[in-house]
Write an enzyme that holds these catalytic residues in place. Structure first.
Site, PDB file in Angstrom:
ATOM      1  N   LYS A 106       0.507  -1.188  -0.030  1.00  0.00           N
ATOM      2  CA  LYS A 106       0.230  -0.501  -0.006  1.00  0.00           C
ATOM      3  C   LYS A 106       1.114   1.368  -0.012  1.00  0.00           C
ATOM      4  O   LYS A 106       0.232   2.254  -0.469  1.00  0.00           O
ATOM      5  CB  LYS A 106      -1.111  -0.158   1.390  1.00  0.00           C
ATOM      6  CG  LYS A 106      -1.666  -1.168   1.206  1.00  0.00           C
ATOM      7  CD  LYS A 106      -2.668  -0.921   1.643  1.00  0.00           C
ATOM      8  CE  LYS A 106      -3.762  -2.074   1.639  1.00  0.00           C
ATOM      9  NZ  LYS A 106      -3.504  -3.336   1.869  1.00  0.00           N
TER      10      LYS A 106
HETATM   11  C1  LIG Z   1      -4.617  -4.774   0.625  1.00  0.00           C
HETATM   12  C2  LIG Z   1      -3.484  -6.191   0.847  1.00  0.00           C
HETATM   13  C3  LIG Z   1      -3.652  -6.545  -0.107  1.00  0.00           C
HETATM   14  C4  LIG Z   1      -5.077  -6.338  -1.118  1.00  0.00           C
HETATM   15  O1  LIG Z   1      -5.081  -5.473  -2.479  1.00  0.00           O
HETATM   16  P1  LIG Z   1      -6.484  -4.999  -2.824  1.00  0.00           P
HETATM   17  O2  LIG Z   1      -6.219  -3.752  -3.365  1.00  0.00           O
HETATM   18  O3  LIG Z   1      -7.253  -4.518  -1.535  1.00  0.00           O
HETATM   19  O4  LIG Z   1      -7.131  -6.049  -3.613  1.00  0.00           O
HETATM   20  C5  LIG Z   1      -3.148  -7.780   0.014  1.00  0.00           C
HETATM   21  N1  LIG Z   1      -1.932  -7.990   0.576  1.00  0.00           N
HETATM   22  C6  LIG Z   1      -1.659  -7.360   1.892  1.00  0.00           C
HETATM   23  C7  LIG Z   1      -0.695  -7.177   2.703  1.00  0.00           C
HETATM   24  C8  LIG Z   1      -2.351  -6.278   1.500  1.00  0.00           C
HETATM   25  O5  LIG Z   1      -2.327  -5.295   2.951  1.00  0.00           O
END
Ligand SMILES: *Cc1c(COP(=O)(O)O)cnc(C)c1O
Length: 476
Positions: A106
């Site tokens: 993120k």
């Molecule tokens: C948020 C997250 C995801 C999922 O991503 P999306 O964009 O919500 O599908 C997968 N792995 C980790 C470690 C995350 O923090």
């Protein structure tokens, strides 16, 4: 270029306003009027920063000066000069997205969002401070805090469920430094924190926005690394230009994988996009049958960032494949009221031509972590393991041996208990002891931001009943 809501074409905003508002006023998500075409062949040869500049300004052409914003967002923030490097591991290429300030994928978006938001604010002539409110189940909260810390004209407030996040994740948040950051534990679960935040949006009379992945400004930066990974394969001579590449994406809210779809629509030669879920396999069922049904219990898994039953960004895909806002509106209303909907057959076929869904149990995830480490010496986290498992399953079932990139969304040190147990070790109760033990066992370097976390001063110690969330925010 204008954006409009997935639920109503006449609900329009320019890009700057779409980023400022986050969510369209009719409850839909903003989408670009037209998906831009880029010179993909030239793009894949660019280093990350100019590539991000090209990609993001194609999606959000109204926001400038993009080159400067991108430079400010990423310079000095990532431990890899490539920002999102790829490594070859056995049959797959792993796209490592966890080298940012909080060791979660993120970061790639949440380093950039504050730049986009403050530029949009200036362009729209907005004088008053913006308050970013975020409820988090773990990763978003810390990445947003780090992204928005000390950004002028913005305050950020994060609510996490007390006892509902991992010990490492909690420590990351409560030790957050910065003059404009506020963190509160909430007595309740994630849904309580989330509905509390929604209630504040409805009640509070001031400028609020959100850092969640409904914001187009969070989606746009993520498109970049699909181009980057393709360029890496090209450079290593593993593919020739124009050859297709498949991507396996650990998926929760469907934001990351939708960025892959946008990369493809913008001109990148992408084959299949593999949607990898955990035991909360709503999306696997949807991609197989065309029926989305959230009427099922939410399981707690070793990949908590994917423990989700309503994948918000799927709404954008429904719009892109149908171009029919009233259909999207009907389906979303049905999901909201009845908890399920079924796609028309023709649309399902269109989606299945580009996406493939699979899921990975906790047991399977641990088997993958152990086997990939044992055979290849590569240590991955439980979310990445789900992507790996689904990539293997896809190849076995379809025989399609197109080059495969597995997206790695978190450092294994964010989930040391699960990873240790996968490696056959009894994990210590204490998360930090588990982290140390994992380091001793594997000698894989610990990301800098997680080192010494246990000793850092805890600056945000307030835990509040959910009824007090609004008054807390009004006092900021
Ligand atoms: C948020 C997250 C995801 C999922 O991503 P999306 O964009 O919500 O599908 C997968 N792995 C980790 C470690 C995350 O923090």
């Amino acid at each position: 270029m204008f954006c409009h809501s997935t639920r109503d074409e006449s609900c329009r905003a320019d890009c700057a306003r779409a980023v400022l508002e986050g969510l369209a006023p009719d409850g839909g998500l903003y989408v670009p009027e037209k998906i831009p075409q880029v010179d993909a062949r030239a793009f894949v040869n660019l280093p990350f920063l100019p590539l991000a500049t090209g990609v993001i300004s194609a999606i959000l052409p109204g926001i400038s000066p993009m080159e400067k914003l991108v430079e400010r967002a990423y310079t000095g923030k990532f431990s890899s000069p490539e920002v999102t490097p790829t490594v070859k591991a056995g049959p797959f290429t792993v796209l490592e997205l966890f080298h940012g300030p909080t060791s979660a994928f993120k970061d790639v978006a949440l380093c950039m969002l504050p730049q986009l938001l403050t530029a949009a604010k200036t362009q729209e002539g907005m004088k008053e401070d913006i308050l970013i409110l975020t409820a988090t189940s773990g990763d978003t909260g810390k990445a947003a805090l780090e992204g928005f810390r000390d950004v002028p004209g913005v305050k950020i407030c994060v609510f996490y469920p007390e006892g509902g996040v991992s010990q490492v994740q909690e420590a990351q948040m409560v030790t957050q430094e910065g003059s404009n950051v506020f963190v509160f534990g909430v007595k309740g679960n994630f849904d309580d924190a989330q509905s509390g935040v929604k209630g504040i949006f409805a009640a509070a009379d001031r400028r609020l926005s959100t850092a969640n992945s409904m914001n187009l400004g969070r989606l746009a930066p993520q498109i970049t690394y699909y181009f980057k990974a393709y360029g890496d394969l090209l450079q290593r001579g593993e593919i020739a230009w124009g050859q297709k590449v498949n991507f396996s994406v650990p998926t929760g809210n469907f934001g990351d994988i939708l960025a892959g779809y946008l990369a493809k629509e913008m001109g990148l030669p992408v084959g299949k996009l593999l949607c990898a879920s955990n035991e909360n396999n709503v999306l696997t069922d949807f991609l197989t049958t065309g029926t989305y049904d959230r009427r099922r219990p939410l399981h707690k898994t070793i990949s908590p960032s994917m423990d989700i039953l309503i994948s918000s960004n799927l709404e954008r895909l429904l719009y892109f494949v149908s171009r029919d806002t009233s259909l999207v509106k009907d389906l979303m209303e049905k999901l909201n009221k009845e908890g399920h909907y079924t796609l028309p057959e023709a649309l399902l076929e269109k989606i299945q031509a580009q996406f493939w869904g699979g899921w990975c149990s906790d047991e399977k995830g641990k088997e993958i972590i152990s086997r990939v480490y044992g055979d290849l010496g590569y240590l991955c986290d439980p979310h990445t393991a789900a992507g790996w498992a689904v990539a293997e399953e896809y190849r076995a079932k379809t025989g399609d041996d197109t080059p495969m990139v597995v997206l790695s969304t978190a450092s294994p040190y964010k989930f040391p208990e699960a990873v240790l147990s996968a490696l056959g070790e009894a994990a210590p109760e204490d998360g930090f002891a588990a982290l140390d033990r994992l380091r001793e066992k594997t000698a894989v370097p610990v990301p800098k931001n997680l080192l010494g976390l246990a000793q850092k001063p805890r600056l945000h110690t307030r835990v509040i009943p959910k009824e007090e969330m609004l008054s807390c925010v009004l006092g900021l």
